[in-house]
Design an enzyme around this catalytic site. Structure first.
Site, PDB file in Angstrom:
ATOM      1  N   ASP A   1     -22.613 -35.717  41.983  1.00 43.32           N
ATOM      2  CA  ASP A   1     -21.284 -36.183  42.368  1.00 43.32           C
ATOM      3  C   ASP A   1     -21.224 -36.364  43.890  1.00 43.32           C
ATOM      4  OD1 ASP A   1     -18.547 -36.770  41.944  1.00 43.32           O
ATOM      5  OD2 ASP A   1     -17.967 -34.670  42.267  1.00 43.32           O
ATOM      6  N   HIS A   2     -20.749 -37.501  44.346  1.00 37.20           N
ATOM      7  CA  HIS A   2     -20.576 -37.792  45.779  1.00 37.20           C
ATOM      8  C   HIS A   2     -21.837 -37.515  46.600  1.00 37.20           C
ATOM      9  CE1 HIS A   2     -16.334 -38.786  45.606  1.00 37.20           C
ATOM     10  NE2 HIS A   2     -16.177 -37.772  44.776  1.00 37.20           N
TER      11      HIS A   2
ATOM     12  N   HIS B   1      -8.392 -36.942  45.582  1.00 37.21           N
ATOM     13  CA  HIS B   1      -8.993 -35.653  45.258  1.00 37.21           C
ATOM     14  C   HIS B   1      -8.033 -34.497  45.575  1.00 37.21           C
ATOM     15  CE1 HIS B   1     -12.748 -38.084  45.700  1.00 37.21           C
ATOM     16  NE2 HIS B   1     -13.020 -37.429  44.597  1.00 37.21           N
ATOM     17  N   GLY B   2      -8.249 -33.377  44.892  1.00 36.83           N
ATOM     18  CA  GLY B   2      -7.528 -32.168  45.233  1.00 36.83           C
ATOM     19  C   GLY B   2      -6.253 -31.956  44.433  1.00 36.83           C
TER      20      GLY B   2
ATOM     21  N   LYS C   1      -1.802 -34.748  44.938  1.00 37.71           N
ATOM     22  CA  LYS C   1      -2.138 -36.172  44.811  1.00 37.71           C
ATOM     23  C   LYS C   1      -0.975 -37.096  45.091  1.00 37.71           C
ATOM     24  CE  LYS C   1      -5.537 -35.175  41.231  1.00 37.71           C
ATOM     25  NZ  LYS C   1      -6.675 -35.000  42.143  1.00 37.71           N
TER      26      LYS C   1
ATOM     27  N   HIS D   1     -12.084 -41.246  39.905  1.00 37.55           N
ATOM     28  CA  HIS D   1     -12.168 -39.953  40.597  1.00 37.55           C
ATOM     29  C   HIS D   1     -10.758 -39.410  40.785  1.00 37.55           C
ATOM     30  CE1 HIS D   1     -16.436 -39.745  42.159  1.00 37.55           C
ATOM     31  NE2 HIS D   1     -16.399 -40.875  41.475  1.00 37.55           N
TER      32      HIS D   1
ATOM     33  N   SER E   1      -7.670 -34.985  38.180  1.00 35.87           N
ATOM     34  CA  SER E   1      -7.070 -33.733  37.699  1.00 35.87           C
ATOM     35  C   SER E   1      -5.569 -33.895  37.497  1.00 35.87           C
ATOM     36  CB  SER E   1      -7.338 -32.590  38.690  1.00 35.87           C
ATOM     37  OG  SER E   1      -8.631 -32.069  38.485  1.00 35.87           O
TER      38      SER E   1
ATOM     39  N   ARG F   1     -10.652 -25.362  38.873  1.00 38.89           N
ATOM     40  CA  ARG F   1     -10.461 -24.365  39.936  1.00 38.89           C
ATOM     41  C   ARG F   1      -9.100 -23.678  39.774  1.00 38.89           C
ATOM     42  NH1 ARG F   1     -13.139 -27.143  45.319  1.00 38.89           N
ATOM     43  NH2 ARG F   1     -14.836 -28.162  44.221  1.00 38.89           N
TER      44      ARG F   1
ATOM     45  N   ARG G   1     -16.489  -8.659  35.486  1.00 39.38           N
ATOM     46  CA  ARG G   1     -16.586  -9.197  34.127  1.00 39.38           C
ATOM     47  C   ARG G   1     -15.249  -9.398  33.424  1.00 39.38           C
ATOM     48  NH1 ARG G   1     -21.775  -5.572  32.649  1.00 39.38           N
ATOM     49  NH2 ARG G   1     -20.198  -4.029  33.205  1.00 39.38           N
TER      50      ARG G   1
HETATM   51  P1  13P Z   1     -10.049 -33.839  41.229  1.00 38.80           P
HETATM   52  O1  13P Z   1      -9.953 -33.279  42.606  1.00 38.80           O
HETATM   53  O2  13P Z   1      -8.811 -34.608  40.872  1.00 38.80           O
HETATM   54  O3  13P Z   1     -10.404 -32.873  40.196  1.00 38.80           O
HETATM   55  O4  13P Z   1     -11.225 -34.954  41.263  1.00 38.80           O
HETATM   56  C1  13P Z   1     -12.552 -34.578  41.083  1.00 38.80           C
HETATM   57  C2  13P Z   1     -13.506 -35.652  41.438  1.00 38.80           C
HETATM   58  O5  13P Z   1     -13.172 -36.804  41.640  1.00 38.80           O
HETATM   59  C3  13P Z   1     -14.920 -35.273  41.531  1.00 38.80           C
HETATM   60  O6  13P Z   1     -15.709 -36.329  41.963  1.00 38.80           O
HETATM   61  O1  G3H Z   2     -14.756 -34.848  44.610  1.00 36.65           O
HETATM   62  C1  G3H Z   2     -15.220 -33.768  44.899  1.00 36.65           C
HETATM   63  C2  G3H Z   2     -15.405 -32.742  43.843  1.00 36.65           C
HETATM   64  O2  G3H Z   2     -14.171 -32.176  43.492  1.00 36.65           O
HETATM   65  C3  G3H Z   2     -16.434 -31.749  44.260  1.00 36.65           C
HETATM   66  O3  G3H Z   2     -15.922 -30.891  45.219  1.00 36.65           O
HETATM   67  O4  G3H Z   2     -17.588 -31.132  47.036  1.00 36.65           O
HETATM   68  O5  G3H Z   2     -16.059 -29.135  46.942  1.00 36.65           O
HETATM   69  O6  G3H Z   2     -17.924 -29.388  45.287  1.00 36.65           O
HETATM   70  P1  G3H Z   2     -16.949 -30.070  46.201  1.00 36.65           P
HETATM   71 ZN    ZN Z   3     -14.688 -37.602  43.363  1.00 37.74          ZN
END
Ligand code: 13P
Ligand code: G3H
Ligand code: ZN
Length: 318
Positions: free
Chosen positions: A81-82, A179-180, A183, A210, A213, A259, A280
């Protein structure tokens, strides 16, 4: 079983979207596999550059290989990813990844094309698929922070040219999400017209969403009631996943929501049981809650119940 991303796309395209879920540790992996098996869904596991650095990149690979043994019926692809150019090459050369994402979205158009083409050449030589990105989402990615005012939606004509010139296998488009956990400030949503315009120019070409969430409000309220501070957090309406899928979005990325589940479980447990210090008890609850969450997302994505069909399709198309 780990399968090529492009084959999963072939089965999903126009019918449903594959959930693409990020993992960083074994608890997420356990919940992810359990949730996908409970809902009988094919899926994509995403590993970000940050996740590869969190412990040791081989750790996540070992966790995934072991999960594959624990759940031999699971059908999934493993995706970077990215990625930047070097991370893509590392993953292509590792032989473990089904696909990589080269994220050149912050670069000028011609530079994005150039780096994507280089990665496509190396990846295709090893049978690895490539996701590229055009347009800029708002919010924060690991390597680049994009203010709302600087974010710009993907231009469909540019998308067609980009796909034709790079030979990429799927394209992440900026269609209004970010992201995040924060939004939207108002009632903004997904720009279906952009998906439709790209699909009209490139029929059958898998698009990726992308920043998908949903930031469930009950989750946010529970986190805040247990000492968190996520006021105003807001995500994508999950009822919008399937309409996007039917228009050509074959992969929907969800990380933040996982998360939030983790945060809620841990905050509530330590609030309610202050004498607990064992890792645990919250880990056990998290794995079960994350599995439930994944299964619920797969219902929205339309991937729930597609496992057997996808397996037959993979057999016929490998
Ligand atoms: P979210 O931050 O909306 O979960 O997006 C995740 C994402 O795009 C990972 O590449
Ligand atoms: O788009 C990014 C994903 O949510 C991954 O996040 O780079 O903090 O692992 P991260
Ligand atoms: Zn992303």
């Amino acid at each position: 079983m780990i399968v090529p991303t492009r084959v999963l796309f072939g089965h999903a395209y126009g019918k449903y979207a594959l959930g693409a879920y990020n993992i960083n540790n074994l608890e997420q992996a356990m919940g992810l596999f359990q949730g996908n098996m409970d809902s009988k869904a094919p899926f994509i596991i995403q590993i970000s550059k940050g996740a590869r650095k969190y412990t040791d990149k081989r750790m996540l690979e070992a966790i995934i290989r072991t999960a594959d043994e624990i759940w031999p019926d699971a059908l999934f692809a493993v995706h970077l990813d990215h990625g930047d150019e070097q991370a893509c090459y590392d993953c292509i050369d590792s032989g473990f990844y089904s696909s990589v994402m080269i994220d050149g979205s912050h670069l000028p158009f011609e530079e994005n094309i150039a780096v994507t083409r280089r990665v496509v050449e190396r990846a295709h030589a090893k049978g690895v698929s490539v996701e590229a990105e055009l347009g800029q989402l708002g919010g924060v990615e690991e390597h680049v922070s994009v203010d709302e005012k600087d974010a710009h939606l993907t231009d469909p004509q540019e998308a067609k040219e980009f796909i034709d010139r790079t030979g990429c296998d799927s394209l992440a488009c900026a269609i209004g999400t970010s992201h995040g956990a924060f939004k939207f400030t108002g009632t903004q949503g997904i720009h279906y017209e952009i998906i439709e315009a790209i699909a009209a120019l490139k029929p059958g070409f898998p698009l990726v969403m992308h920043g998908s969430s949903s930031v469930p409000q009950d989750e946010v309220e529970r986190i805040n009631a247990a000492g968190g501070n996520l006021k105003g957090a807001k995500g994508v309406d999950p009822e919008q996943y399937l309409p996007a899928a039917k228009r050509g979005v074959a992969k929907i990325n969800i990380d933040t929501d996982g998360r939030l589940v983790w945060c809620r479980v841990h905050r509530e447990l330590f609030r309610d049981q202050p004498s607990v210090f064992d890792l645990r008890p919250p880990g056990t609850i998290f794995m079960a809650e994350y599995a439930k969450f994944i299964a619920s997302r797969n219902q929205y994505l339309g991937s729930a119940g597609e496992l057997d069909g996808a397996r037959d399709y993979v057999k016929a198309n490998l």
